[in-house]
Design an enzyme around this catalytic site. Structure first.
Site, PDB file in Angstrom:
ATOM      1  N   GLY A  53       0.806  -1.203   0.000  1.00 59.14           N
ATOM      2  CA  GLY A  53       0.000   0.000   0.000  1.00 59.14           C
ATOM      3  C   GLY A  53       0.842   1.257   0.000  1.00 59.14           C
ATOM      4  N   HIS A  56       3.881   4.109   2.801  1.00 61.40           N
ATOM      5  CA  HIS A  56       5.133   3.584   3.363  1.00 61.40           C
ATOM      6  C   HIS A  56       6.361   4.140   2.659  1.00 61.40           C
ATOM      7  CE1 HIS A  56       2.512   0.925   5.449  1.00 61.40           C
ATOM      8  NE2 HIS A  56       2.209   0.188   4.388  1.00 61.40           N
ATOM      9  N   LYS A 104       5.412  -8.586   2.253  1.00 64.13           N
ATOM     10  CA  LYS A 104       5.272  -8.397   3.694  1.00 64.13           C
ATOM     11  C   LYS A 104       4.134  -9.263   4.227  1.00 64.13           C
ATOM     12  CE  LYS A 104       4.572  -3.945   3.515  1.00 64.13           C
ATOM     13  NZ  LYS A 104       4.401  -3.941   2.039  1.00 64.13           N
ATOM     14  N   HIS A 217       0.906   0.341   9.553  1.00 61.97           N
ATOM     15  CA  HIS A 217      -0.386   0.770   9.011  1.00 61.97           C
ATOM     16  C   HIS A 217      -1.168   1.561  10.053  1.00 61.97           C
ATOM     17  CE1 HIS A 217       0.689  -2.717   6.474  1.00 61.97           C
ATOM     18  NE2 HIS A 217       0.155  -1.979   5.514  1.00 61.97           N
TER      19      HIS A 217
END
Length: 329
Positions: A53, A56, A104, A217
């Site tokens: 996503g 990051h 991940k 997150h």
């Protein structure tokens, strides 16, 4: 909430656009913007691919280039890229030697990358390495096991260097899996994460509180603790990590202090100094170091500590030249 953006809906696309324009000597968009890939792919080399996503950055697109990744896919904020994006990256990057996916350990990432593997299997040789370096998930008993966090950078760098040497897919898979068992990370936050779409923080801390064991997150950690000195906070991280990793005689250690998005370099170097002292007091030889903001959680004011125990060969691969938007030597 104030952010340098136009709209929450266009923020990711505009940010990735800016990244590709800023680093056009290293990267280009893949077909239909499904991925960001190396500008110059190497024929006959295994393609190393990752993704995740947005939020990051610079991971993962910042690590596309010589000596590291061949392609990376970007999903919405804190959301896995789609199987279609991942297949697009495989199609773009595979030069005949197959692809290694570095993923991940999050349910959404694993589901979508596995789906893409299955869909690409008839046309491409594909293997996967799952990174699970965060000690927190295992400590709090979540069923899926450890999360993949800042240690992912170390796996991508070392495996990427080995791929650059022309090593075959099966050997790269073994290397990545072996590394994963010797890398441990833990994070701490002074603030939560402000997510653009919701305009709310993922958690709120009082003036004298810190969150110990956070994810990337915006997840809260295992405990809310009193704010203390940097030495005390870093010692807690390092003690927890060192109890969770088997340090053998002759071990060569890489110590990585990573900023989570809102922590200035001065504080990261101060934290590294405290972590390095801790390791020296326990006779853990730190032979390599990395300090900086590489694996972030949007604007979280926090940091993570990562300890990697590497062989002599893996240290050599870590030292190998790298030329990407975010990592170069």
């Amino acid at each position: 909430m104030k952010k340098f953006m136009n709209t929450a809906e266009t923020m990711v696309a505009e940010s990735v656009d800016g990244f590709v324009r800023a680093h056009a000597d290293f990267v280009v968009f893949g077909t239909d913007r499904q991925c960001v890939r190396r500008r110059h792919l190497t024929p006959g080399k295994v393609a190393v691919i990752s993704g995740g996503g947005a939020g990051h950055e610079p991971m993962h697109i910042g690590f596309v280039g010589q000596g590291m990744l061949d392609a990376a896919c970007v999903g919405h904020v804190f959301t896995s890229p789609t199987p279609g994006q991942i297949i697009g990256a495989i199609e773009e990057a595979d030069n005949g030697a197959g692809c290694l996916l570095i993923v991940k350990n999050y349910d959404g990432d694993i589901m979508n990358f596995e789906m893409a593997m299955e869909m690409a299997a008839g046309r491409h040789a594909v293997e996967m390495v799952i990174v699970s370096d965060d000690i927190e998930t295992a400590r709090i008993g979540e069923g899926r096991g450890r999360r993949g966090v800042a240690g992912t950078l170390i796996v991508e760098k070392i495996v990427g260097a080995a791929a650059e040497q022309g090593r075959p897919l099966a050997e790269l898979k073994l290397l990545g899996d072996g590394l994963n068992g010797r890398i441990r990370s833990m994070g701490v936050a002074l603030t939560g994460v402000t997510v653009p779409h919701t305009q709310r923080s993922t958690f709120t801390l009082g003036a004298t509180e810190i969150e110990m064991g956070v994810g990337i997150h915006g997840e809260p950690g295992h405990s809310r603790q009193p704010f203390s000195t940097a030495d005390d906070i870093v010692r807690y991280l390092c003690e927890t990590i060192s109890r969770d990793i088997d340090v053998q005689p002759g071990t060569k250690a890489l110590l990585f202090i990573n900023g989570l998005g809102g922590t200035p370099p001065a504080e990261l170097y101060l934290a590294f100094n405290a972590a390095r002292r801790f390791m020296e007091e326990r006779s853990i030889p730190v032979e390599r170091s990395l300090v900086g903001t590489y694996v972030t959680s949007l604007d979280m004011q926090g940091l993570s500590a990562t300890l990697a125990l590497l062989t002599k060969e893996e240290m050599t691969l870590w030292d190998a030249p790298v030329a990407t938007g975010a990592l170069r030597w």
